[in-house]
Design a protein around this motif. Sequence first.
Motif, PDB file in Angstrom:
ATOM      1  N   LYS A  56      41.491  36.234  46.368  1.00  0.00           N
ATOM      2  CA  LYS A  56      41.346  36.714  47.738  1.00  0.00           C
ATOM      3  C   LYS A  56      40.468  37.953  47.839  1.00  0.00           C
ATOM      4  O   LYS A  56      39.965  38.277  48.904  1.00  0.00           O
ATOM      5  CB  LYS A  56      42.721  37.034  48.333  1.00  0.00           C
ATOM      6  CG  LYS A  56      43.540  35.787  48.624  1.00  0.00           C
ATOM      7  CD  LYS A  56      44.882  36.183  49.250  1.00  0.00           C
ATOM      8  CE  LYS A  56      45.816  35.006  49.322  1.00  0.00           C
ATOM      9  NZ  LYS A  56      45.387  34.012  50.314  1.00  0.00           N
ATOM     10  N   VAL A  57      40.327  38.694  46.748  1.00  0.00           N
ATOM     11  CA  VAL A  57      39.548  39.928  46.831  1.00  0.00           C
ATOM     12  C   VAL A  57      38.405  39.966  45.813  1.00  0.00           C
ATOM     13  O   VAL A  57      37.236  40.085  46.187  1.00  0.00           O
ATOM     14  CB  VAL A  57      40.459  41.167  46.636  1.00  0.00           C
ATOM     15  CG1 VAL A  57      39.629  42.443  46.664  1.00  0.00           C
ATOM     16  CG2 VAL A  57      41.518  41.207  47.719  1.00  0.00           C
ATOM     17  N   PRO A 106      35.667  36.856  45.979  1.00  0.00           N
ATOM     18  CA  PRO A 106      34.809  36.968  47.176  1.00  0.00           C
ATOM     19  C   PRO A 106      33.894  38.191  47.135  1.00  0.00           C
ATOM     20  O   PRO A 106      32.733  38.116  47.531  1.00  0.00           O
ATOM     21  CB  PRO A 106      35.813  37.090  48.324  1.00  0.00           C
ATOM     22  CG  PRO A 106      37.065  36.489  47.825  1.00  0.00           C
ATOM     23  CD  PRO A 106      37.093  36.732  46.349  1.00  0.00           C
ATOM     24  N   MET A 107      34.404  39.330  46.636  1.00  0.00           N
ATOM     25  CA  MET A 107      33.567  40.526  46.573  1.00  0.00           C
ATOM     26  C   MET A 107      32.454  40.351  45.555  1.00  0.00           C
ATOM     27  O   MET A 107      31.366  40.897  45.709  1.00  0.00           O
ATOM     28  CB  MET A 107      34.412  41.751  46.169  1.00  0.00           C
ATOM     29  CG  MET A 107      35.308  42.316  47.242  1.00  0.00           C
ATOM     30  SD  MET A 107      34.444  42.771  48.732  1.00  0.00           S
ATOM     31  CE  MET A 107      33.502  44.176  48.156  1.00  0.00           C
ATOM     32  N   ILE A 123      28.585  41.340  54.131  1.00  0.00           N
ATOM     33  CA  ILE A 123      28.949  42.408  53.197  1.00  0.00           C
ATOM     34  C   ILE A 123      27.988  43.580  53.339  1.00  0.00           C
ATOM     35  O   ILE A 123      26.817  43.380  53.535  1.00  0.00           O
ATOM     36  CB  ILE A 123      28.965  41.868  51.743  1.00  0.00           C
ATOM     37  CG1 ILE A 123      30.076  40.845  51.635  1.00  0.00           C
ATOM     38  CG2 ILE A 123      29.182  42.992  50.760  1.00  0.00           C
ATOM     39  CD1 ILE A 123      30.174  40.157  50.313  1.00  0.00           C
TER      40      ILE A 123
END
Lengths: 399, 286
Positions: free
Chosen positions: B205-206, B209-210, B286
């Motif tokens: 979830k983090v 994606p980052m 982003i």
Amino acid sequence: MPVIKVEGLSKVFGKNVKQALKLLEEGKTKEEILKQTGSTVGVNRASFEVEAGEIFVIMGLSGSGKSTLVRLLNRLIDPTEGHVIVDGEDLATMNKKDLLRVRRTKMSMVFQKFGLFPFRSILENTEYGLEVQGIAKEERSKKARASLEMVGLGNYVDQYPSQLSGGMQQRVGLARALANDPEVLLMDEAFSALDPLIRKEMQDELLDLQDTMKKTIIFITHDLDEALRIGDKIALMKDGSIVQVGSPEEILMNPANDYVEKFVEDVDRSKVLTAYNIMKRPETVNIDKHGPRVALERMQKEGISTIYVTDSKRNLRGYVTADDAVVALRSDVTNLTAILKTDAPSVPKDTLMNAIFDISHNSPVPITVVEDGKLLGIIVRGAVISALAGQGEVNLTHA
Amino acid sequence: MLNFMENIEEIPLAEWVSKATGIVSDSFAFLFDPIKNEFGDGLESFADMLAAVPPVIVILLVAVLAFFLSGKRFGLAAFSIVGLLLVWNQGLWEELMLSFSLVLVASLLSVIIGVPIGILMSKSKIAENIITPVLDFMQTMPAFVYLIPAVAFFSIGMVPGIFASLIFATPPTVRLTNLGIRQVSEELVEAAEAFGSTGAQKLFKVELPMAKTTIMAGINQTVMLALSMVVIASMIGAPGLGREVLSALQRADVGTGFVAGLGIVILAIIIDRFTQSFSLKKGTNI
């Protein structure tokens, strides 16, 4: 009955942890221990209790260990020694599963640089804490929306963090922390990245929210003014140790030692404080958009007799008085240009208070603080006097 | 004194490696043979299938995809049409499809293997310390060298070509996956943990994606390296545009060599822009 009870909580970074702990017991200082063992003491046997519904401020300069301390509370950093007891459970020794449960339901955190996920919309960010608990989409969306509504961002659900200002981003951070309805809110320098005027606004808003929410809040800050403003209790930290815990009055009136005293001692404020420190947000009207009627309405609402006029780019154009606006309104003038006065005194933001004092004495209208032609704030006479007297709201951070 | 090396016998390093390869090839034949046969057959039928689709349909499909992936601009779509028509016109369509299926399969396998290894590296300092020198070795060893064990294990054809490409092309995906995850800001990781994420939730979830933009850059590199192996792998019988280049080289036929090379360039540009557009498009927020 305290919600959080911290007992002898220590954190040592480095290798010779046991030896360092022993030296701490012997009362050696942080520097001596670093020299002897090569280990850094982050937090030194901190003990305190936080009551339900209290705002407990932990204050210290950078390097005092306050950010480490708050991370020991929800175990983002594992403590070396000591106990963190929340609702009768010791976080320091609990297993992973219980820790997840506590983090999901009892404690939330707000971060200095907001900690928002840039690839998630505002709503998705706010839902995060609920999402990891596996709560159904509809329910978490409902809760997150309510939480965003509470911080005044109900209309921004589909935006992304990069589209919002700093103050708004931190509101999202707050909404995200509130969405899973925790008992305890950890706020790590939550407002420090915001500019002074927005910061004050956020402080007020937090206090307003707290009136209805009654959460237990642990608030970390390096700003004495902020600590005094929002804290029910303040703990002062130095070199990893808590040097004094007390109400704002106790800290101000009976500083426990020289360090605390130095923090709060009344230096000659007129030589330290600048225009930027004591200015407040001005009420303005926009010359490109507004006429005498709007100007008059705002003045009535705010209970002031003059109002500053800017253009759409916030360049200062002058001011109008209530009397002139009434006259203009009667004679059907719809433009502010006709009654605009431009003789208000203005100073740059780094002007010292002793210089401002003379100007404000001779001026019938508030002094304007101007930078590059833009209106930053205004200084009313009362603010100068109360700041000199060491009272009133003074923003002690540097511009 | 100075020529003391004369008294020391030459270490039979080459012999050891040959022996080891022989042992591996013999004792893992039960593994290699089915890969060679089943996987090889599968590959061939996949390539045949691609080649069986009428070129017009492929070209149109690529053009439409290019149009949407590049943000509804015509540049890439127009280039794809002209470039692919040229390859078709030169009678290299079947070779193009063969090369494309080799690159596609090798890249897919690289990503499937590389991303998890990269994640492992980002999570464990020990894994990083062990894997980093292996990656250095894989990337600096001349690509030709991989052809030899590839032949020993899988004989000749497409399968050893893919094996060699895999070794040569996987490192960038591994490295950039590791880098991308390690670069995720401390505060975001803390935020994920503070709200009670499990390790897997934090990753999916983090962190991933980052890290997506960085990982996609690695995958883009991997695909390009796999493509560069097309010619090298033709030396061990991998079919496609590379084989045309190789045979032109053997006959000193500049013209044919150039045309086949041009086919590779066209394929490279289209694949490169396609994979890049994936990473850029998803990264806009982003």
